[in-house]
Design a protein around this motif. Structure first.
Motif, PDB file in Angstrom:
ATOM      1  N   ALA A   1       3.838 -10.786  -5.072  1.00  0.00           N
ATOM      2  CA  ALA A   1       3.703 -10.511  -6.498  1.00  0.00           C
ATOM      3  C   ALA A   1       5.075 -10.324  -7.128  1.00  0.00           C
ATOM      4  O   ALA A   1       5.341 -10.820  -8.221  1.00  0.00           O
TER       5      ALA A   1
ATOM      6  N   ASN B   1      -1.696 -18.544   2.514  1.00  0.00           N
ATOM      7  CA  ASN B   1      -2.854 -17.700   2.283  1.00  0.00           C
ATOM      8  C   ASN B   1      -3.492 -17.226   3.584  1.00  0.00           C
ATOM      9  O   ASN B   1      -4.466 -16.498   3.582  1.00  0.00           O
TER      10      ASN B   1
ATOM     11  N   GLN C   1       6.800 -13.687  -7.328  1.00  0.00           N
ATOM     12  CA  GLN C   1       6.162 -14.450  -8.400  1.00  0.00           C
ATOM     13  C   GLN C   1       6.722 -14.035  -9.759  1.00  0.00           C
ATOM     14  O   GLN C   1       6.999 -14.870 -10.615  1.00  0.00           O
ATOM     15  N   ASP C   2       6.872 -12.754  -9.916  1.00  0.00           N
ATOM     16  CA  ASP C   2       7.411 -12.224 -11.153  1.00  0.00           C
ATOM     17  C   ASP C   2       8.806 -12.758 -11.431  1.00  0.00           C
ATOM     18  O   ASP C   2       9.118 -13.165 -12.546  1.00  0.00           O
TER      19      ASP C   2
ATOM     20  N   TYR D   1       2.566 -20.500  -1.486  1.00  0.00           N
ATOM     21  CA  TYR D   1       2.543 -19.379  -0.554  1.00  0.00           C
ATOM     22  C   TYR D   1       1.425 -19.539   0.456  1.00  0.00           C
ATOM     23  O   TYR D   1       0.487 -20.302   0.244  1.00  0.00           O
TER      24      TYR D   1
ATOM     25  N   THR E   1       6.855   4.714   0.104  1.00  0.00           N
ATOM     26  CA  THR E   1       6.938   6.011  -0.563  1.00  0.00           C
ATOM     27  C   THR E   1       5.567   6.643  -0.730  1.00  0.00           C
ATOM     28  O   THR E   1       5.422   7.674  -1.363  1.00  0.00           O
ATOM     29  N   GLN E   2       4.554   5.999  -0.185  1.00  0.00           N
ATOM     30  CA  GLN E   2       3.218   6.556  -0.302  1.00  0.00           C
ATOM     31  C   GLN E   2       2.750   7.142   1.014  1.00  0.00           C
ATOM     32  O   GLN E   2       1.608   7.546   1.155  1.00  0.00           O
TER      33      GLN E   2
ATOM     34  N   SER F   1       0.913  -8.536  -0.180  1.00  0.00           N
ATOM     35  CA  SER F   1       0.737  -9.162  -1.489  1.00  0.00           C
ATOM     36  C   SER F   1       1.706  -8.601  -2.516  1.00  0.00           C
ATOM     37  O   SER F   1       2.044  -9.273  -3.478  1.00  0.00           O
ATOM     38  N   THR F   2       2.185  -7.379  -2.295  1.00  0.00           N
ATOM     39  CA  THR F   2       3.137  -6.839  -3.254  1.00  0.00           C
ATOM     40  C   THR F   2       4.443  -7.632  -3.189  1.00  0.00           C
ATOM     41  O   THR F   2       5.080  -7.866  -4.208  1.00  0.00           O
TER      42      THR F   2
ATOM     43  N   ARG G   1      12.007  -9.403  -6.165  1.00  0.00           N
ATOM     44  CA  ARG G   1      11.930  -9.950  -7.518  1.00  0.00           C
ATOM     45  C   ARG G   1      13.175 -10.773  -7.835  1.00  0.00           C
ATOM     46  O   ARG G   1      13.108 -11.909  -8.280  1.00  0.00           O
TER      47      ARG G   1
ATOM     48  N   PHE H   1      -0.838  -3.413   9.540  1.00  0.00           N
ATOM     49  CA  PHE H   1      -0.980  -2.004   9.838  1.00  0.00           C
ATOM     50  C   PHE H   1      -1.624  -1.790  11.210  1.00  0.00           C
ATOM     51  O   PHE H   1      -1.105  -1.065  12.061  1.00  0.00           O
TER      52      PHE H   1
ATOM     53  N   LEU I   1       4.261   1.022  -0.308  1.00  0.00           N
ATOM     54  CA  LEU I   1       3.676   1.830   0.760  1.00  0.00           C
ATOM     55  C   LEU I   1       4.675   2.836   1.323  1.00  0.00           C
ATOM     56  O   LEU I   1       4.310   3.967   1.651  1.00  0.00           O
TER      57      LEU I   1
ATOM     58  N   PHE J   1       0.957   6.931  -7.610  1.00  0.00           N
ATOM     59  CA  PHE J   1       1.065   7.859  -6.491  1.00  0.00           C
ATOM     60  C   PHE J   1       1.693   9.176  -6.940  1.00  0.00           C
ATOM     61  O   PHE J   1       1.165  10.259  -6.690  1.00  0.00           O
TER      62      PHE J   1
ATOM     63  N   SER K   1      -0.620  -4.035  -7.684  1.00  0.00           N
ATOM     64  CA  SER K   1      -0.425  -5.476  -7.628  1.00  0.00           C
ATOM     65  C   SER K   1      -1.396  -6.137  -6.667  1.00  0.00           C
ATOM     66  O   SER K   1      -1.710  -7.310  -6.827  1.00  0.00           O
TER      67      SER K   1
ATOM     68  N   ASP L   1       4.405  -2.124   6.893  1.00  0.00           N
ATOM     69  CA  ASP L   1       2.998  -1.961   7.246  1.00  0.00           C
ATOM     70  C   ASP L   1       2.861  -1.507   8.700  1.00  0.00           C
ATOM     71  O   ASP L   1       2.078  -0.606   9.019  1.00  0.00           O
TER      72      ASP L   1
END
Lengths: 341, 341
Positions: free
Chosen positions: B79, B69, B82-83, B67, B284-285, B75-76, B298, B226, B282, A226, A75, B252
């Motif tokens: 996003a 900027n 937004q969805d 939003y 889970t990554q 951004s996720t 969402r 981060f 992130l 991932f 995204s 983050d």
DNA sequence: GGCAGAAATGACAGCGCTGTCAAATTGCAG
DNA sequence: CTGCAATTTGACAGCGCTGTCATTTCTGCC
């Protein structure tokens, strides 16, 4: 109330139609008249009504950005593109609508029909992987709606912007070779995405150039996620002889590889070099930070939109631009272990 | 050509105005007439022209999502919101525009003015941290444009959706206490964001409930990024007695903490437990995957939009809904080291 | 200086819908 | 049945702009 076109006309002493001509940048207006009208518009803070323009004229000054809501690329990637598209739209006094499409749903084409019919969309920005959806593209052509693509698979009859991903992948893998790696594996993206093909092709090119053999056992299917990266890496780790470097087709999968490496007690980059593609924020949020290929998504969104504008404004056919890539060498890559054969 | 309202009227044998009434769900239409008109609309595949509706009526059926900027939340997160907004808009036959605002730029309010004036925006969805921007809110009120907020700081005179972040933070830290931690540090988010305040408040609540002292040395400023997480963690690691757990105000920063821990040779969760907030992808990554608080972004976007719709449709005042949170206990948290005092 | 043709401007209708207000229809008490 | 209010429907103008086509003004050239 609201300042109307007629008010500007009266203030300037010309007919409304002439003001309309100035507004639409039509050529047949004397330079002196144009200046006066523009000055009045400015001074009166005139803002044309999109509704009235859309109703009376044939144009809506609306651009739609289409994206895939199934095989959602990261995204962050889309958000950046959206930002660039929006910037270019604003600069050209166009508005933008976003339109997620579920290509897996039978009648997603209907959504496109509705979008175009309802809003009289003037032009469309198509993002991957929709760029290669033939049903969609055919439909857009049937509607006669111009569109610009971002990273389209085909290069003919298409306008928009692309990056030479094959060259980029080749350069990235070439870099691994330069570090001394001989056993370099690759994790593929989703099969029919252009990105997957190009990145694989570049991988092969680099091997060929280095005189290294192409070993199908070192190429594993992934899905750009991932989790698929984790699985693919585990599969690679089951090979009798381990690769010393893994080039994943995107950053998310590269992150998965790093997870799997950790799991298996492999230290990155000491035991294994890992690199990805895209340079998403994730790349710098991993430990160690990920070597990857930077793709200027925002810029690409903007450029593609500008090409669309060329067409919408009748200034030309529009081009398929190409943007440069940059290798981001970070700490996830290094020389192969000294005991590697 | 296009099917117009008049065509539907002719087919049904009523006046255009009556069809218009049906279209706009006005109450003064006999049920039998309504049914016949709706049937004809359906059968003829009638699609009203937004441009004509906007021009003739006072409504545009347009919603704008605002939003920030500058202080871009992940951004996720946006996003996803937004969805959800888009989904609710579609369900209500509204269209959505996205509008990034640069609050640091002096005249960002002008952009809002332009947006509303140009497009006759009917309503606005405000996302954090714009929800607390008084200049913006005042302006929206001056324009008389209804708005719904997502996670607003103030709870009065506001409609939209919120989560009890304070309770969530308290529960999260409470969980750390239950695992046996006594020295729990916190990394703050950007100072004036509601999220920062609530999460800090919840942290304090949990300490109080556990009878643990609040130690200002264990609370460090961060910026939701981060990098700021890395710096904050390093600062915490310079304390004479290290914390055994760190609760970062978002994922983050938690990722940054994990990086810093790695840097310092601390093994997570053996030597240090880390947890975040938001449950971005992130989480889970990372390795190990991050314990965090899941926020249904969402859903929140959708609910806030639905409340806005209540107002736009004149069905009521709209509410400030509250959605539940979920603790996502993953592997970045565990019992404190046994040698901890 | 006069005239054809190009360049610049204007008059007017109408895009597809809704607001206003008037007209027709209905329901119901007397 | 009649009369009156409540309900339901319709006529008509006009939202702010642009397309079409007519008209005026400007060129250059014989």
């Amino acid at each position: 109330m609201r300042v109307r076109l007629e008010d500007v006309a009266r203030a300037t002493g010309v007919s409304p139609k002439t003001v309309s001509r100035v507004l639409n940048e039509e050529p047949s207006v004397k330079e002196s008249t144009r200046k006066r009208v523009l000055a009045a518009m400015e001074q009166m803070n005139y803002r044309p009504s999109p509704a009235a323009r859309g109703l009376a004229g044939s144009r809506s000054f609306l651009v739609a950005m289409l994206y895939d809501n199934n095989d959602n690329p990261a995204s962050t990637y889309l958000a950046e593109i959206q930002d660039g598209v929006l910037e270019a739209c604003n600069a050209n006094r166009y508005s933008m609508m976003v339109c997620p499409l579920r290509t897996r749903v039978q009648d997603f084409i209907r959504r496109v029909d509705a979008l175009i019919a309802d809003h009289h969309i003037d032009g469309v920005i198509v993002t991957p992987p929709l760029t290669d959806n033939v049903a969609l593209l055919r439909r857009l052509n049937e509607h006669g709606v111009p569109h610009a693509s971002i990273s389209p698979l085909r290069r003919d009859e298409t306008i928009g912007v692309r990056m030479d991903e094959q060259q980029a992948a080749k350069a990235m893998v070439g870099e691994l070779v330069r570090l001394g790696h001989r056993r370099i594996a690759h994790i593929l993206g989703i099969a029919d995405h252009g990105a997957s093909r190009w990145r694989l092709a570049g991988y092969k090119d680099a091997l060929a150039e280095a005189g290294l053999p192409f070993d199908p056992d070192y190429v594993v299917q992934g899905q750009f996620t991932f989790g698929s990266g984790v699985l693919a890496a585990r599969e690679l780790f089951s090979r009798p002889i381990l690769p010393t470097a893994i080039f994943a087709a995107n950053d998310d999968m590269a992150a998965g590889v790093m997870w799997a490496a950790n799991e298996r007690g492999l230290k990155v980059p000491r035991d294994l070099s890992v690199c990805g593609f895209d340079d998403t924020p994730l790349a710098t949020q991993l430990w160690p930070p990920l070597t990857t290929v930077r793709q200027p998504s925002r810029e690409m969104g903007k450029l593609a939109t500008e090409q669309l504008m060329e067409v919408l404004r009748g200034r030309g056919e529009g081009l398929l631009l190409q943007v440069p890539f940059t290798l981001q060498m970070r700490e996830s890559t290094g020389a192969p272990p000294s005991d590697a054969t």
